[in-house]
Motif scaffolding. Structure first.
Motif, PDB file in Angstrom:
ATOM      1  N   LEU A 173     -64.611  47.331  30.512  1.00  0.00           N
ATOM      2  CA  LEU A 173     -65.315  45.863  30.786  1.00  0.00           C
ATOM      3  C   LEU A 173     -66.524  46.148  29.761  1.00  0.00           C
ATOM      4  CD1 LEU A 173     -64.698  45.529  34.630  1.00  0.00           C
ATOM      5  CD2 LEU A 173     -63.628  44.215  32.795  1.00  0.00           C
ATOM      6  N   ARG A 174     -66.968  44.774  29.310  1.00  0.00           N
ATOM      7  CA  ARG A 174     -68.181  44.733  28.842  1.00  0.00           C
ATOM      8  C   ARG A 174     -68.958  43.417  29.194  1.00  0.00           C
ATOM      9  NH1 ARG A 174     -70.053  47.281  23.484  1.00  0.00           N
ATOM     10  NH2 ARG A 174     -67.749  48.059  23.594  1.00  0.00           N
ATOM     11  N   VAL A 175     -70.331  43.483  29.303  1.00  0.00           N
ATOM     12  CA  VAL A 175     -70.969  42.144  29.668  1.00  0.00           C
ATOM     13  C   VAL A 175     -71.955  41.974  28.839  1.00  0.00           C
ATOM     14  CG1 VAL A 175     -72.553  40.813  31.184  1.00  0.00           C
ATOM     15  CG2 VAL A 175     -70.345  42.436  32.034  1.00  0.00           C
ATOM     16  N   ASN A 176     -72.337  41.062  27.970  1.00  0.00           N
ATOM     17  CA  ASN A 176     -73.186  40.767  27.028  1.00  0.00           C
ATOM     18  C   ASN A 176     -74.215  39.773  27.415  1.00  0.00           C
ATOM     19  OD1 ASN A 176     -72.369  42.649  25.011  1.00  0.00           O
ATOM     20  ND2 ASN A 176     -70.795  41.281  24.677  1.00  0.00           N
ATOM     21  N   LEU A 177     -75.658  39.989  27.292  1.00  0.00           N
ATOM     22  CA  LEU A 177     -76.526  39.068  27.778  1.00  0.00           C
ATOM     23  C   LEU A 177     -76.445  37.640  26.842  1.00  0.00           C
ATOM     24  CD1 LEU A 177     -79.879  41.005  27.911  1.00  0.00           C
ATOM     25  CD2 LEU A 177     -79.049  39.684  29.705  1.00  0.00           C
ATOM     26  N   GLY A 178     -76.266  37.925  25.675  1.00  0.00           N
ATOM     27  CA  GLY A 178     -76.039  36.574  24.723  1.00  0.00           C
ATOM     28  C   GLY A 178     -77.400  35.634  25.107  1.00  0.00           C
ATOM     29  N   THR A 179     -77.334  34.518  25.355  1.00  0.00           N
ATOM     30  CA  THR A 179     -78.493  33.605  25.448  1.00  0.00           C
ATOM     31  C   THR A 179     -78.834  33.499  26.699  1.00  0.00           C
ATOM     32  OG1 THR A 179     -77.241  31.641  25.443  1.00  0.00           O
ATOM     33  CG2 THR A 179     -77.762  32.227  23.204  1.00  0.00           C
ATOM     34  N   SER A 180     -78.388  34.429  27.787  1.00  0.00           N
ATOM     35  CA  SER A 180     -78.707  34.051  29.264  1.00  0.00           C
ATOM     36  C   SER A 180     -80.235  34.830  29.500  1.00  0.00           C
ATOM     37  CB  SER A 180     -77.846  34.943  30.094  1.00  0.00           C
ATOM     38  OG  SER A 180     -77.994  36.238  29.793  1.00  0.00           O
ATOM     39  N   ASP A 181     -80.795  34.382  30.487  1.00  0.00           N
ATOM     40  CA  ASP A 181     -82.058  34.838  30.749  1.00  0.00           C
ATOM     41  C   ASP A 181     -82.163  36.166  31.232  1.00  0.00           C
ATOM     42  OD1 ASP A 181     -84.500  35.382  32.279  1.00  0.00           O
ATOM     43  OD2 ASP A 181     -84.563  33.645  33.501  1.00  0.00           O
ATOM     44  N   PRO A 182     -82.640  37.321  30.372  1.00  0.00           N
ATOM     45  CA  PRO A 182     -82.671  38.663  30.808  1.00  0.00           C
ATOM     46  C   PRO A 182     -83.203  39.012  32.018  1.00  0.00           C
ATOM     47  CG  PRO A 182     -84.610  37.965  29.193  1.00  0.00           C
ATOM     48  CD  PRO A 182     -83.783  36.655  29.375  1.00  0.00           C
ATOM     49  N   THR A 183     -83.795  38.280  32.926  1.00  0.00           N
ATOM     50  CA  THR A 183     -84.363  38.651  33.868  1.00  0.00           C
ATOM     51  C   THR A 183     -83.392  38.505  35.096  1.00  0.00           C
ATOM     52  OG1 THR A 183     -85.358  36.425  34.845  1.00  0.00           O
ATOM     53  CG2 THR A 183     -86.671  37.998  33.275  1.00  0.00           C
ATOM     54  N   LYS A 184     -82.187  37.669  34.965  1.00  0.00           N
ATOM     55  CA  LYS A 184     -81.059  37.745  35.846  1.00  0.00           C
ATOM     56  C   LYS A 184     -79.945  38.409  35.429  1.00  0.00           C
ATOM     57  CE  LYS A 184     -82.810  32.752  36.714  1.00  0.00           C
ATOM     58  NZ  LYS A 184     -82.319  31.491  36.827  1.00  0.00           N
ATOM     59  N   THR A 185     -79.381  39.070  36.640  1.00  0.00           N
ATOM     60  CA  THR A 185     -78.228  39.892  36.353  1.00  0.00           C
ATOM     61  C   THR A 185     -76.928  39.267  36.160  1.00  0.00           C
ATOM     62  OG1 THR A 185     -79.411  41.522  37.718  1.00  0.00           O
ATOM     63  CG2 THR A 185     -76.841  41.687  37.557  1.00  0.00           C
ATOM     64  N   SER A 186     -75.942  39.708  35.139  1.00  0.00           N
ATOM     65  CA  SER A 186     -74.695  39.142  34.974  1.00  0.00           C
ATOM     66  C   SER A 186     -73.757  40.432  35.378  1.00  0.00           C
ATOM     67  CB  SER A 186     -74.564  38.522  33.717  1.00  0.00           C
ATOM     68  OG  SER A 186     -75.067  37.322  33.702  1.00  0.00           O
ATOM     69  N   PHE A 187     -72.715  40.447  35.882  1.00  0.00           N
ATOM     70  CA  PHE A 187     -71.907  41.414  35.879  1.00  0.00           C
ATOM     71  C   PHE A 187     -70.273  40.991  35.889  1.00  0.00           C
ATOM     72  CE2 PHE A 187     -72.302  40.158  40.387  1.00  0.00           C
ATOM     73  CZ  PHE A 187     -71.009  40.181  40.910  1.00  0.00           C
ATOM     74  N   MET A 188     -69.221  41.875  35.456  1.00  0.00           N
ATOM     75  CA  MET A 188     -67.950  41.873  35.537  1.00  0.00           C
ATOM     76  C   MET A 188     -67.203  42.939  36.335  1.00  0.00           C
ATOM     77  SD  MET A 188     -65.609  40.673  32.386  1.00  0.00           S
ATOM     78  CE  MET A 188     -63.755  39.762  32.608  1.00  0.00           C
ATOM     79  N   ALA A 189     -66.400  42.728  37.233  1.00  0.00           N
ATOM     80  CA  ALA A 189     -65.790  43.758  37.717  1.00  0.00           C
ATOM     81  C   ALA A 189     -64.403  43.743  37.970  1.00  0.00           C
ATOM     82  CB  ALA A 189     -66.302  44.000  39.320  1.00  0.00           C
ATOM     83  N   MET A 190     -63.773  44.892  37.903  1.00  0.00           N
ATOM     84  CA  MET A 190     -62.309  45.039  38.071  1.00  0.00           C
ATOM     85  C   MET A 190     -62.018  45.614  39.567  1.00  0.00           C
ATOM     86  SD  MET A 190     -59.253  46.481  35.522  1.00  0.00           S
ATOM     87  CE  MET A 190     -60.099  46.072  34.008  1.00  0.00           C
ATOM     88  N   ASP A 191     -62.661  44.719  40.592  1.00  0.00           N
ATOM     89  CA  ASP A 191     -62.408  45.278  41.994  1.00  0.00           C
ATOM     90  C   ASP A 191     -62.611  43.992  42.749  1.00  0.00           C
ATOM     91  OD1 ASP A 191     -65.230  44.486  41.818  1.00  0.00           O
ATOM     92  OD2 ASP A 191     -65.701  46.866  42.338  1.00  0.00           O
ATOM     93  N   SER A 192     -62.959  44.149  44.018  1.00  0.00           N
ATOM     94  CA  SER A 192     -63.046  42.915  44.927  1.00  0.00           C
ATOM     95  C   SER A 192     -64.112  43.388  46.129  1.00  0.00           C
ATOM     96  CB  SER A 192     -61.563  42.315  45.324  1.00  0.00           C
ATOM     97  OG  SER A 192     -61.391  43.213  46.385  1.00  0.00           O
ATOM     98  N   THR A 193     -64.276  42.368  46.825  1.00  0.00           N
ATOM     99  CA  THR A 193     -65.246  42.401  47.763  1.00  0.00           C
ATOM    100  C   THR A 193     -64.614  43.233  49.201  1.00  0.00           C
ATOM    101  OG1 THR A 193     -64.500  40.241  48.867  1.00  0.00           O
ATOM    102  CG2 THR A 193     -66.412  40.392  47.639  1.00  0.00           C
ATOM    103  N   ASP A 194     -63.230  43.324  49.042  1.00  0.00           N
ATOM    104  CA  ASP A 194     -62.820  44.264  50.357  1.00  0.00           C
ATOM    105  C   ASP A 194     -62.779  45.604  49.653  1.00  0.00           C
ATOM    106  OD1 ASP A 194     -60.560  44.060  48.266  1.00  0.00           O
ATOM    107  OD2 ASP A 194     -59.187  43.246  49.651  1.00  0.00           O
ATOM    108  N   GLY A 195     -63.134  46.129  48.532  1.00  0.00           N
ATOM    109  CA  GLY A 195     -63.252  47.421  47.957  1.00  0.00           C
ATOM    110  C   GLY A 195     -62.107  47.927  47.052  1.00  0.00           C
ATOM    111  N   GLY A 196     -61.434  46.854  46.672  1.00  0.00           N
ATOM    112  CA  GLY A 196     -60.421  47.141  45.488  1.00  0.00           C
ATOM    113  C   GLY A 196     -59.601  46.138  45.103  1.00  0.00           C
ATOM    114  N   ILE A 197     -59.062  45.963  43.758  1.00  0.00           N
ATOM    115  CA  ILE A 197     -58.249  45.023  43.550  1.00  0.00           C
ATOM    116  C   ILE A 197     -57.224  45.856  42.425  1.00  0.00           C
ATOM    117  CG2 ILE A 197     -59.545  44.315  41.313  1.00  0.00           C
ATOM    118  CD1 ILE A 197     -57.724  41.802  43.756  1.00  0.00           C
ATOM    119  N   LYS A 198     -55.855  45.036  42.709  1.00  0.00           N
ATOM    120  CA  LYS A 198     -54.898  45.774  41.987  1.00  0.00           C
ATOM    121  C   LYS A 198     -54.657  45.253  40.759  1.00  0.00           C
ATOM    122  CE  LYS A 198     -52.491  46.384  46.446  1.00  0.00           C
ATOM    123  NZ  LYS A 198     -51.477  45.888  47.096  1.00  0.00           N
ATOM    124  N   THR A 199     -54.459  46.303  39.709  1.00  0.00           N
ATOM    125  CA  THR A 199     -53.904  45.950  38.088  1.00  0.00           C
ATOM    126  C   THR A 199     -52.582  46.523  38.335  1.00  0.00           C
ATOM    127  OG1 THR A 199     -56.056  46.292  37.218  1.00  0.00           O
ATOM    128  CG2 THR A 199     -54.353  46.536  35.790  1.00  0.00           C
TER     129      THR A 199
END
Length: 209
Positions: A173-199
């Motif tokens: 997984l990779r997240v790039n700022l691009g032209t976004s506001d660097p003071t704000k967080t961006s994220f990408m997860a291979m999981d979920s709010t319940d603690g795990g997601i299945k691949t």
């Protein structure tokens, strides 16, 4: 890091016959998957688990701490996370397998101008790696994501009959700022709010001579 190999075995139920497209999944015999090693910043020790489906048609990898982030107060190295899992798949005598498709799921929250990328590939030890696939999500985005990579029947790579070859899964997984506001967080997860997601990795079966 190494997880002591502990087989996760589930009693399998017979799958429907695959007629002319190939043999049915092994019958009531058990398939086991052993995690041999887990390495990478996306899967710290104890955060990845494997289980076999009841019908012998797939196995599932569950991640509970696989998240890449950038912007805000993120660690400068956190924009990229990866994981390599080395597995032993034990199948009933007389069968071998290939991976016909793989489903990847997770959640992303990306600021406008940011991008998230998911890459994956898998291969049998000592054999050429499958073509690595890449999927991109563009911000603004705040939702679940899912990608499915499928292999044509004519392109399936089966584990050679009678040979011992571990199965390797590489993901990133990779997240790039691009032209976004660097003071704000961006994220990408291979999981979920319940603690795990299945691949999920789907088997294709072939009988051995």
């Amino acid at each position: 890091m190494t997880i002591s190999a502990a087989a996760l075995a589930l009693t399998a139920m017979a799958a429907a016959p695959a007629s002319a497209t190939g043999p049915k999944a092994p019958g009531p015999d058990k398939i086991t998957v052993e995690i041999v090693t887990v390495n990478g910043s996306g899967c710290p020790l104890g955060t990845a688990a494997v289980a076999v489906s009841e019908d012998n048609t797939a196995f599932t990898v569950t991640y509970s701490d696989y998240l890449a982030r950038t912007g805000g107060n993120s660690d400068p190295t956190a924009f990229r996370k990866n994981c390599q899992i080395n597995l032993i798949v034990h199948v009933p005598q007389g069968f071998t397998y290939a991976i016909s498709s793989a489903d990847y799921r997770g959640f992303a929250q990306l600021q406008p101008g940011a991008t998230g990328t998911q890459r994956a590939g898998y291969y049998f030890q000592g054999m050429p790696q499958t073509v690595q696939t890449t999927h991109t999500v563009k911000g603004h985005y705040a939702d679940n994501w899912q990608f499915t990579d499928s292999t044509d029947v004519s392109q399936l790579v089966y584990k050679p009959c009678g040979e011992h070859r571990n199965f390797n899964i590489n993901t990133e997984l990779r997240v790039n700022l691009g032209t976004s506001d660097p003071t704000k967080t961006s994220f990408m997860a291979m999981d979920s709010t319940d603690g795990g997601i299945k691949t999920t990795y789907h088997f294709a079966w072939k009988t051995c001579p």
